[in-house]
Design a protein around this motif. Structure first.
Motif, short mmCIF file in Angstrom:
data_model
loop_
_atom_site.label_atom_id
_atom_site.label_comp_id
_atom_site.label_asym_id
_atom_site.label_seq_id
_atom_site.Cartn_x
_atom_site.Cartn_y
_atom_site.Cartn_z
N ARG A 1 0.84 -1.19 0.00
CA ARG A 1 0.00 0.00 0.00
C ARG A 1 0.88 1.25 0.00
N TRP A 2 0.65 2.10 -0.97
CA TRP A 2 1.40 3.33 -1.12
C TRP A 2 0.68 4.48 -0.42
N GLU A 3 1.40 5.57 -0.23
CA GLU A 3 0.81 6.79 0.31
C GLU A 3 0.51 7.76 -0.84
N VAL B 1 -2.87 17.44 -14.66
CA VAL B 1 -2.77 17.31 -13.21
C VAL B 1 -1.78 16.18 -12.91
N LYS B 2 -0.93 16.40 -11.89
CA LYS B 2 0.05 15.40 -11.49
C LYS B 2 -0.29 14.89 -10.11
N LEU B 3 -0.32 13.56 -9.97
CA LEU B 3 -0.60 12.91 -8.71
C LEU B 3 0.66 12.17 -8.26
N ASP B 4 1.07 12.38 -7.01
CA ASP B 4 2.30 11.78 -6.49
C ASP B 4 1.99 10.74 -5.43
N PHE B 5 2.75 9.63 -5.50
CA PHE B 5 2.58 8.52 -4.57
C PHE B 5 3.95 8.10 -4.05
N GLY B 6 4.00 7.61 -2.82
CA GLY B 6 5.27 7.24 -2.24
C GLY B 6 5.23 5.89 -1.54
N LEU B 7 6.38 5.20 -1.59
CA LEU B 7 6.56 3.95 -0.86
C LEU B 7 8.01 3.90 -0.38
N SER C 1 10.93 1.84 2.55
CA SER C 1 11.18 0.62 3.31
C SER C 1 10.41 0.62 4.62
N GLU C 2 10.16 1.81 5.20
CA GLU C 2 9.40 1.89 6.45
C GLU C 2 7.94 1.49 6.25
N ASN C 3 7.43 1.64 5.03
CA ASN C 3 6.03 1.29 4.76
C ASN C 3 5.81 -0.20 4.55
N LEU C 4 6.89 -0.93 4.30
CA LEU C 4 6.74 -2.35 3.97
C LEU C 4 6.33 -3.16 5.19
N ASP C 5 5.63 -4.26 4.93
CA ASP C 5 5.34 -5.16 6.04
C ASP C 5 6.63 -5.90 6.43
N GLU C 6 6.59 -6.51 7.59
CA GLU C 6 7.79 -7.13 8.14
C GLU C 6 8.33 -8.23 7.23
N ALA C 7 7.41 -8.98 6.61
CA ALA C 7 7.84 -10.09 5.76
C ALA C 7 8.65 -9.58 4.57
N ALA C 8 8.19 -8.50 3.94
CA ALA C 8 8.90 -7.94 2.79
C ALA C 8 10.26 -7.37 3.22
N ARG C 9 10.31 -6.72 4.38
CA ARG C 9 11.58 -6.17 4.85
C ARG C 9 12.60 -7.27 5.13
N GLN C 10 12.12 -8.40 5.60
CA GLN C 10 13.03 -9.52 5.86
C GLN C 10 13.59 -10.07 4.55
N LEU C 11 12.76 -10.11 3.52
CA LEU C 11 13.20 -10.67 2.24
C LEU C 11 14.12 -9.72 1.48
N TRP C 12 13.93 -8.42 1.69
CA TRP C 12 14.74 -7.41 0.95
C TRP C 12 15.06 -6.28 1.93
N PRO C 13 16.13 -6.41 2.69
CA PRO C 13 16.37 -5.53 3.84
C PRO C 13 17.08 -4.22 3.53
N LEU D 1 10.62 5.22 -2.96
CA LEU D 1 10.05 5.27 -4.31
C LEU D 1 9.09 6.46 -4.39
N LEU D 2 9.24 7.25 -5.43
CA LEU D 2 8.30 8.34 -5.72
C LEU D 2 7.73 8.07 -7.11
N TYR D 3 6.42 7.94 -7.17
CA TYR D 3 5.73 7.62 -8.42
C TYR D 3 4.78 8.75 -8.75
N SER D 4 4.95 9.32 -9.94
CA SER D 4 4.12 10.44 -10.37
C SER D 4 3.32 10.05 -11.60
N VAL D 5 2.02 10.31 -11.55
CA VAL D 5 1.11 10.02 -12.66
C VAL D 5 0.53 11.35 -13.12
#
Length: 315
Positions: free
Chosen positions: A110-112, A126-132, A134-146, A151-155
């Motif tokens: 889930r992105w912000e 119009v530009k929409l910005d989204f962010g993700l 390492s702090e947003n990741l769940d624990e399982a994902a952080r363990q797999l890729w520490p 990430l900044l995503y602009s649409v």
């Protein structure tokens, strides 16, 4: 009353700003929708920052979304524009990403929503910005890729185009390698009459034929069976890749710093085996032309950033 010859004239009426794009957040704060004054719209699901819909001013949908797509966060969305990061497919021989699920975790997180911006003197985009991060990741994902990353995503939605830009930053002390891809599903009328141009004479990996190295002929790409190819176009990212449907050019994709293009259609058997691919003959009405950096690894040292983008123009 004394008539003053130089009395001040009435204040000029304050010029009104042109109509602005309307941005709404809905569905339990899980979706962001933007509509231009001219009628074009885009809809993004915060799960995966996945673009679900892109419509022109007449309401004509440009992206294919499976009727069986899961939009509740239980799995990656089948259709629209899912984001691939930090690995394309699976990479069992690449230690850092070998344990990650297919296509990584960006499309499953889930992105912000960071907000919107637009040109105040114009209502054209119009530009929409989204962010993700390492702090947003769940624990399982952080363990797999520490690794620590951002990430900044602009649409950006404009009357005749949709631009998607991804900036990857290494926010930790340890270098990491990554791949990224914009997995765009285009909605078309009939795959049998679709041609893709702009990839002529380019080398590609044919994933349907044992990942063999091949070279595209000087002819356009056409479809008569399952297709899964990773091209590195010889003319570079700035040369457009054009999708023609029934003899009419529909989409023109221009890339920036994304050297590769994946062309994919699952056809009959592969579609039948995907539970979230609906209707089962939906392969007739979609084609994926995906801008990415996937044939090699991008190595980011501490503080380094990688930026890749695509702009899709309506022809």
């Amino acid at each position: 009353m004394v008539d003053r010859p130089n009395k001040p004239s009435a204040l000029a009426a304050t010029p009104s700003l042109p109509p602005q794009a309307q941005v709404t957040i809905s569905d339990g704060s899980s979706r962001v929708t933007a509509v231009l004054p001219t009628g074009e719209s885009v809809e993004i699901l915060l799960y995966g920052a996945t673009v679900l819909s892109w419509k022109d001013a007449s309401g004509d949908e440009k992206l294919w979304l499976s009727e069986g797509a899961k939009l509740d966060g239980t799995k990656a969305v089948r259709g629209g524009i899912p984001l691939v990061f930090p690995v394309f497919g699976t990479a069992p021989d690449h230690e850092a990403t070998s344990k990650l699920p297919q296509h990584g975790f960006a499309r499953n997180s889930r992105w912000e929503f960071l907000g919107k911006s637009s040109n105040e003197s114009s209502s054209n985009s119009v530009k929409l910005d989204f962010g993700l991060s390492s702090e947003n990741l769940d624990e399982a994902a952080r363990q797999l890729w520490p690794y620590k990353f951002g990430l900044l995503y602009s649409v950006t939605l404009a009357p005749e185009s949709l631009s998607t830009v991804l900036v990857i930053t290494n926010e930790g002390d340890v270098p990491f390698e990554c791949q990224t891809l914009l997995h765009t599903y285009f909605k078309i009328k009939d795959i049998s009459s679709v041609q893709v141009t702009g990839l002529e004479d380019s080398p590609f990996h044919d994933k349907v034929d044992g990942v063999k190295d091949k070279t595209q002929s000087s002819d356009p790409i056409t479809f008569s069976g399952e297709t899964d190819r990773v091209y590195t176009p010889v003319k570079g990212p700035g040369h457009p890749v054009v999708i023609t449907d029934g003899g009419v050019a529909k989409f023109r994709v221009v890339r920036d710093n994304l050297d590769d293009v994946v062309v994919w259609n699952p056809w009959v058997d592969k579609s039948a085996g995907m539970g979230d691919f609906q209707p089962k003959d939906g392969w007739k009405n979609m084609v994926c032309v995906e801008a990415g950096a996937v044939s090699t690894w991008q190595k980011l040292e501490k503080g380094d950033a990688f930026e890749g983008a695509q702009t899709i123009y309506l022809n």
